[in-house]
Motif scaffolding. Structure first.
Motif, short mmCIF file in Angstrom:
data_model
loop_
_atom_site.label_atom_id
_atom_site.label_comp_id
_atom_site.label_asym_id
_atom_site.label_seq_id
_atom_site.Cartn_x
_atom_site.Cartn_y
_atom_site.Cartn_z
N LEU A 177 9.18 -34.57 -19.13
CA LEU A 177 8.16 -35.30 -19.50
C LEU A 177 8.30 -36.64 -20.11
O LEU A 177 8.54 -35.43 -21.65
N PHE A 200 5.71 -38.25 -15.96
CA PHE A 200 6.43 -36.99 -15.86
C PHE A 200 6.36 -37.06 -14.22
O PHE A 200 6.39 -38.02 -13.29
N VAL A 220 1.95 -29.11 -13.63
CA VAL A 220 2.03 -29.55 -14.62
C VAL A 220 1.00 -30.58 -14.68
O VAL A 220 0.66 -30.35 -16.42
#
Length: 305
Positions: A177, A200, A220
């Motif tokens: 990330l 990401f 995420v």
């Protein structure tokens, strides 16, 4: 669910050998009965189950009851109670509808006899149709941005606990990330435009199962979405101890195919914060400019001090 080591120039570094395997293990739910699954949890950097984990696990449970040719196209969820990271979570799936084109599932996540999370998800058989999208915003190339391991040490002076940077790295080891602009905890006290961009991808290659990629993007999506709310007020978040926050609800629409092991741009903004709550909305783009996902989340955000 399995992974292969990344290969080729520009692929993410493997990091800890077990990080992505551990995450995939969390998503590989144990079937207990028909439409009932059990998922494990793991210690987190805050004393509750990470919201992205329970959302991703609930979507796995729903997807396990749907024909493989029907892909997830939307989810709507409420976080009801803080989850206990030391206890398993039981997911019960209700087969609401099986239509000619669409399938709907409702999932309730239970811990210690009480519901902690509720998800409704819809799946669709692929079909051709009208097709348009908004233009992708400009963003720096992800390969030009520092990794978390490179960036976090320079922010450590803001953290209330010197070990916070290390815990952040450990918690996000399965995901590469990279912030396009400094995160909230890097510019505490500086009021900025309520917008944040993050690239990401998973820290390793994944199987081709589309449900796996959708579930990992769901995982995420809960990591940084409310950052933009904090930026508008010069707050750094839990890492610097100036706010208390928790997700309330979360919605995602999956527009086009994507891979979670290839770069995705998470373009996030906050249109409003009021009443002890903050709203974040975002679009997720593939590197080649396709709009893959739309995300909206509201969370409790209470200023401390």
């Amino acid at each position: 669910m399995s992974i292969a080591p990344p290969a080729g120039p520009g692929d993410p570094p493997p990091g800890p050998d077990t990080a992505l395997d551990d995450l995939l293990g969390l998503l590989d739910l144990e079937p207990i009965e028909r439409d009932i699954f059990r998922g494990e949890s793991r210690p987190t950097i805050v004393p509750r189950v990470f919201g992205g984990q329970v959302a991703a696990q609930a979507l796995v449970a729903a997807g396990r009851t749907v024909p493989a040719e029907r892909g997830a196209h939307s989810l709507h969820a409420y976080f009801l109670r803080m989850g206990d990271p030391g206890a398993p979570i039981v997911y019960t799936v209700d087969r609401i509808r099986d239509g000619m084109s669409f399938t709907t599932r409702r999932v309730v996540a239970v811990q210690h006899g009480r519901p902690i999370f509720h998800l409704s998800a819809s799946f669709q058989t692929y079909e051709e149709g009208l097709d348009h999208q908004a233009p992708m915003p400009s963003a720096p190339d992800p390969d030009s941005l520092p990794t978390a391991a490179e960036a976090l040490p320079s922010y450590a002076r803001h953290f209330t606990d010197p070990a916070t940077a290390e815990r952040l790295l450990e918690a996000r080891a399965a995901v590469d990330l990279r912030y396009a602009n400094p995160p909230p905890y890097a510019t505490v006290g500086e009021v900025r435009e309520p917008r944040s961009q993050v690239w990401f991808r998973t820290a390793g290659k994944l199987d081709d199962d589309p449900l796996l990629h959708v579930c990992l993007a769901t995982y995420v999506s809960d990591m940084t979405l409310l950052d933009s709310v904090l930026l508008a007020h010069g707050r750094g978040g839990w890492a610097v101890g100036d706010v208390m926050g928790a997700s309330l609800d979360h919605a995602m629409w999956f527009h086009r195919p994507f891979r979670a092991d290839e770069w995705l741009l998470y373009d996030q903004e906050s249109p409003s914060a009021a009443g002890g709550r903050g709203l974040g909305q975002a679009r997720i783009w593939t590197r080649d400019g396709r709009l893959a996902i739309t995300v909206i989340q509201e969370g409790v955000i209470r200023a401390l001090g």
